[in-house]
Design a protein around this motif. Structure first.
Motif, PDB file in Angstrom:
ATOM      1  N   GLU A 206       0.832  -1.209   0.000  1.00  0.00           N
ATOM      2  CA  GLU A 206       0.000   0.000   0.000  1.00  0.00           C
ATOM      3  C   GLU A 206       0.862   1.254   0.000  1.00  0.00           C
ATOM      4  N   LYS A 207       1.976   1.230   0.730  1.00  0.00           N
ATOM      5  CA  LYS A 207       2.896   2.369   0.737  1.00  0.00           C
ATOM      6  C   LYS A 207       3.507   2.575  -0.649  1.00  0.00           C
ATOM      7  N   ARG A 208       3.890   1.488  -1.295  1.00  0.00           N
ATOM      8  CA  ARG A 208       4.511   1.596  -2.624  1.00  0.00           C
ATOM      9  C   ARG A 208       3.520   2.132  -3.645  1.00  0.00           C
ATOM     10  N   ILE A 209       2.281   1.652  -3.589  1.00  0.00           N
ATOM     11  CA  ILE A 209       1.258   2.131  -4.518  1.00  0.00           C
ATOM     12  C   ILE A 209       0.992   3.610  -4.295  1.00  0.00           C
ATOM     13  N   HIS A 210       0.965   4.038  -3.024  1.00  0.00           N
ATOM     14  CA  HIS A 210       0.765   5.453  -2.706  1.00  0.00           C
ATOM     15  C   HIS A 210       1.910   6.299  -3.275  1.00  0.00           C
ATOM     16  N   THR A 211       3.145   5.765  -3.170  1.00  0.00           N
ATOM     17  CA  THR A 211       4.295   6.475  -3.735  1.00  0.00           C
ATOM     18  C   THR A 211       4.188   6.570  -5.250  1.00  0.00           C
ATOM     19  N   MET A 212       3.752   5.492  -5.897  1.00  0.00           N
ATOM     20  CA  MET A 212       3.557   5.498  -7.348  1.00  0.00           C
ATOM     21  C   MET A 212       2.506   6.534  -7.746  1.00  0.00           C
ATOM     22  N   ASP A 213       1.423   6.596  -6.992  1.00  0.00           N
ATOM     23  CA  ASP A 213       0.359   7.554  -7.299  1.00  0.00           C
ATOM     24  C   ASP A 213       0.867   8.989  -7.199  1.00  0.00           C
ATOM     25  N   ASP A 214       1.629   9.268  -6.163  1.00  0.00           N
ATOM     26  CA  ASP A 214       2.180  10.623  -6.002  1.00  0.00           C
ATOM     27  C   ASP A 214       3.074  10.993  -7.178  1.00  0.00           C
ATOM     28  N   TYR A 215       3.885  10.023  -7.630  1.00  0.00           N
ATOM     29  CA  TYR A 215       4.786  10.287  -8.761  1.00  0.00           C
ATOM     30  C   TYR A 215       3.984  10.514 -10.041  1.00  0.00           C
ATOM     31  N   LEU A 216       2.947   9.707 -10.261  1.00  0.00           N
ATOM     32  CA  LEU A 216       2.108   9.868 -11.452  1.00  0.00           C
ATOM     33  C   LEU A 216       1.408  11.222 -11.451  1.00  0.00           C
ATOM     34  N   PHE A 217       0.900  11.633 -10.285  1.00  0.00           N
ATOM     35  CA  PHE A 217       0.228  12.928 -10.197  1.00  0.00           C
ATOM     36  C   PHE A 217       1.204  14.073 -10.495  1.00  0.00           C
ATOM     37  N   GLU A 218       2.414  13.951 -10.004  1.00  0.00           N
ATOM     38  CA  GLU A 218       3.425  14.972 -10.284  1.00  0.00           C
ATOM     39  C   GLU A 218       3.767  15.004 -11.773  1.00  0.00           C
TER      40      GLU A 218
END
Length: 341
Positions: free
Chosen positions: A232-244
């Motif tokens: 879940e932490k990794r997916i959250h990190t991926m989402d933040d990167y995609l949004f950026e």
């Protein structure tokens, strides 16, 4: 008789270890000069191939979309500003029984000279790289789903029937209860984790938690739960990167989120897959066909067979189509009229 459209064309037969390249040059007297050379797929050899093609002033290059092996070569050809088509292998079939690497490259070059091939949609470099990220995110989501299912099975194996009482075993109350079970809390302490509408089901929850948890069940549950938290932490990190990464496409990204059922991550995936230039696809029917969600006709001897969905590109098969199907249901159920401009 067909007339040539391109005077200087090249066909590339791409493999994991070698690339066979054929250059065909149309002369003024209708004769064709042909040169064939083999290159390895190491970086220095790819640069040599690009230089070799530029020396012949190639107007059109054609290669098949062979696995992932075409991608690095395409990036180098793009940097060298050489016009390149990546074509579906089914559209460039050689005659059966007469197939070699050299003949394949010659055939591709010939088709290129006569303009008989249409290139596949290749997004810009930035979006191609973001596809790697989105694909990895999809893998993480698959792993997360698998771990949650395994956790549920371990609980059932231990005799804990929590999943038979709560609607969502991944909800807030259920997670708190499972964490309490792993930590060895008593039944009275576990009941205190119940929140919201589940309070009415406390008697049933107590019955579902009555079975004692063995040490090995607890050991496996602990490791599964830790893995779930990490995923879940990794997916959250991926989402933040995609949004950026969506900042250059902010206007399109915001516009897509006005569609019912399209959230921030769904809008980002749509941009990554489709880009922002819809003129590439011609119309919505061609876009549906490209994505592999448009069934074809299958009729023989007067009998119509049930059409099946064609397979699109790999990324579409694994992510895009899975994204579109739920969105279609949400848009239809929302009863909102959406105009296509």
């Amino acid at each position: 008789m067909l007339s040539t459209i391109v005077k200087r064309a090249a066909g590339l037969d791409v493999h994991k270890k070698i690339i066979v390249a054929t250059v065909q040059i149309q002369l003024s007297n209708e004769e064709v000069e042909e040169y064939t050379q083999e290159f390895s797929t190491f970086e220095h050899s790819l640069h040599e191939l690009v230089k070799w093609l530029k020396n012949y002033n190639i107007e059109q290059i054609v290669m098949e979309s062979t696995g992932i092996y075409w991608k690095r070569l395409y990036a180098l050809l793009e940097e060298a500003e050489l016009k390149t088509l990546v074509v579906n292998a089914r559209h460039a079939k050689q005659v059966p029984g007469r197939k070699t690497d050299v003949m394949d490259s010659q055939w591709l070059a010939t088709l290129a000279r006569y303009g008989l091939l249409r290139g596949s949609f290749i997004p810009v470099k930035d979006l191609r790289e973001l596809r790697l990220l989105a694909s990895y995110r999809m893998k993480l989501i698959g792993q997360l789903s698998g771990e949650k299912n395994r956790l549920h099975k371990i609980l059932d194996d231990a005799g804990i029937r929590l999943g038979s009482v709560v609607t969502d075993i991944n909800g807030v109350s259920a997670k708190s209860i499972i964490n309490g079970i792993i930590d060895g809390k008593s039944l009275s302490e576990l009941v205190q984790c119940v929140r919201g509408r589940l309070i009415k089901k406390i008697p049933e929850i107590e019955l579902s938690l009555a079975a004692p948890l063995e040490s090995r069940h607890r050991f496996v549950l602990k490791h599964i739960q830790e893995h779930i938290v990490e995923l879940e932490k990794r997916i959250h990190t991926m989402d933040d990167y995609l949004f950026e990464s969506m900042k250059p496409y902010q206007a399109s990204w915001d516009l897509l989120q006005t569609i019912p059922g399209v959230d921030a991550i769904s809008a980002a995936i749509l941009i990554i897959v489709l880009g922002v230039d819809m003129e590439r696809f011609g119309n919505q029917q061609q876009l549906s066909s490209w994505a592999g969600v448009c069934p074809g006709n299958n009729e023989s001897a007067g009998k119509k067979k049930v059409p099946v969905l064609e397979k699109g590109i790999d990324f579409c098969d694994k992510y895009f189509v899975n994204l579109l199907m739920p969105l279609r249901k949400q848009i239809v159920s929302s009863k909102v009229n959406i105009k296509v401009l």
